[in-house]
Design an enzyme around this catalytic site. Structure first.
Site, short mmCIF file in Angstrom:
data_model
loop_
_atom_site.label_atom_id
_atom_site.label_comp_id
_atom_site.label_asym_id
_atom_site.label_seq_id
_atom_site.Cartn_x
_atom_site.Cartn_y
_atom_site.Cartn_z
N HIS A 121 -1.85 1.17 7.49
CA HIS A 121 -1.30 1.41 6.15
C HIS A 121 0.21 1.50 6.21
CE1 HIS A 121 -1.84 2.43 1.94
NE2 HIS A 121 -0.95 3.40 2.07
N CYS A 172 -1.49 -2.58 0.27
CA CYS A 172 -0.32 -1.86 0.77
C CYS A 172 0.74 -2.79 1.35
CB CYS A 172 -0.74 -0.82 1.79
SG CYS A 172 -1.46 -1.49 3.32
N HIS A 189 3.53 3.70 -2.53
CA HIS A 189 2.63 2.77 -1.83
C HIS A 189 1.47 2.36 -2.72
CE1 HIS A 189 -0.21 6.21 -0.40
NE2 HIS A 189 0.67 6.71 -1.23
#
Length: 419
Positions: free
Chosen positions: A382, A332, A394
């Site tokens: 994240h 990520c 993402h």
């Protein structure tokens, strides 16, 4: 033919037998006397009123018939040469014989008995029924598709507005994602998947039985949230810590449906748990993602529009923990790092560290190109790029790779601006 000849032969034998009986009783009838008998009977004269002695016998000799030279008559389809006529329709077929139409070679006509004609008429609807498709021939439904196609690519398959490599890009079909094949022409398939409809090259599609086999290998279990807000927990019990909240109709990637009624799923690249009471679990194949150009409000800079369009072209590419390659694999923070690098913004390879940089903005103020962060137990774990219309892009997990999700697919912790 054999059957008719046999019946005629039997008629001849019966005639000879009748002649012998009449001779044994001292009388026999010739054709003329028989005609008289028929007429007198019709006139009301009974058989008893006729006297035997009134019948004149012209010839008492018996003609010997050579059956090798015998040629049967075809008149009215009856056997000839007998003292009485035998109707073919009165004859019972021998066991195993079919009651079908037979051809009389001598007369050159076709003979059909009444029973045979009825059979043919009654058989007509059955013959028509045989032309209807059987249950096996009816279109089968596989995961909601009647003509299934599955992306046969390493990363993603481009879906274009027109059939050709120069067609405008309208969507992408991730690896092993499914579509409905609407038609095929000149090596291009018109497909529909999710909200995307367009064309893709058939060289990169599993089709027919291959698609079904591939679907059986890659179909995954999805849990759809059926309550307004669902708590996600670290362990499969209500005493466990709540990690985040998930809104209604969000889809979760199921890892396991547990015996205690809880569902284990992937929350990005980590495992988490929700109560099975509040989700509907079903088997599903991935769908295409739309790449429709976004409509931005006044004040959105061209660089933000360009950044979003640049990021979307990597949808479907793999997730690799610790990676920073937009094509070979990234996690990520590696994904956001590499996207921003193109626009001369340097970010560390760590989501929590990226959250310490830039300018903080509220969720009500975010614009395309801003970063949205998510947390577990209060710690940022994240990051995603906001692309407008309530969506983020993402690098999610090893299973899905780079994907587009709702910005609220889990509860956002904060948002930051760098442009």
């Amino acid at each position: 033919m054999k059957r008719i000849n046999r019946l005629r032969y039997m008629g001849v034998v019966a005639g000879m037998g009748l002649a012998v009986v009449l001779l044994g009783n001292g009388a026999y009838a010739n054709p003329k006397e028989q005609d008289v008998y028929d007429e007198s009977t019709e006139a009301g004269t009974s058989k008893e009123d006729l006297k035997i002695e009134d019948l004149k016998i012209e010839d008492s000799s018996i003609e010997v018939i050579d059956f090798n030279d015998y040629e049967p008559s075809s008149e009215n389809g009856r056997a000839a040469g007998a003292g009485r006529e035998i109707e073919l329709e009165d004859a019972e077929p021998e066991s195993g014989e079919m009651q079908t139409s037979e051809y009389d070679e001598a007369a050159g006509t076709q003979i059909l008995d009444n029973e045979t004609q009825e059979d043919i008429q009654e058989g007509a609807p059955a013959a028509q029924a045989d032309t209807e498709p059987s249950e096996e021939e009816m279109p089968q439904n596989h995961w909601g598709y009647t003509n299934l196609g599955i992306a046969h690519v390493d990363n993603h398959l481009n879906i274009r507005q027109e059939p050709g490599e120069d067609g405008k890009l309208v969507g992408k079909l991730p690896k092993d994602a499914a579509c409905e094949i609407l038609e095929i022409e000149n090596g291009w398939a018109r497909i529909k998947s999710g909200k995307v409809e367009g064309y893709c090259n058939t060289d990169y599609l599993y089709m027919g039985s291959e698609a079904i086999r591939r679907g059986q290998e890659v179909a995954s279990m999805i849990a759809i949230v059926n309550t307004q807000t669902l708590k996600v927990r670290e362990e499969p019990n209500t005493d466990s810590v709540v990690i985040t909240l998930i809104p209604q109709e969000e889809e979760l990637e199921v890892v396991d449906v547990m015996d205690n009624g809880w569902v284990k799923f992937l929350l990005d690249d980590e495992e988490a748990y929700v109560s099975g009471e509040f989700v509907d679990v079903e088997e599903r194949l991935e769908k295409a993602v739309t790449l429709t150009e976004l409509l931005y409000g006044q004040g959105v800079s061209d660089v933000r529009v360009d950044l979003v369009q640049y990021a979307k072209q990597f949808v479907g590419n793999p997730y690799v923990w610790g990676g920073t390659s937009l094509t070979g694999g990234a996690d990520c923070s590696g994904f956001t790092l590499s996207i921003y690098k193109k626009y001369n913004v340097s970010l560390p390879h760590h989501a929590a560290s990226q959250a310490q940089m830039g300018t903080k903005v509220s969720m009500g103020e975010i614009q395309p190109g801003d970063l949205v962060f998510y947390a577990k137990n209060g710690n940022i774990n994240h990051v995603a790029i906001y692309i407008g219309n309530g969506q983020v892009i993402h690098a999610s997990s090893p299973k899905t790779g780079i994907k587009i999700s709702s910005v609220n697919y889990r509860t956002p912790a904060c948002a930051r601006r760098y442009l």
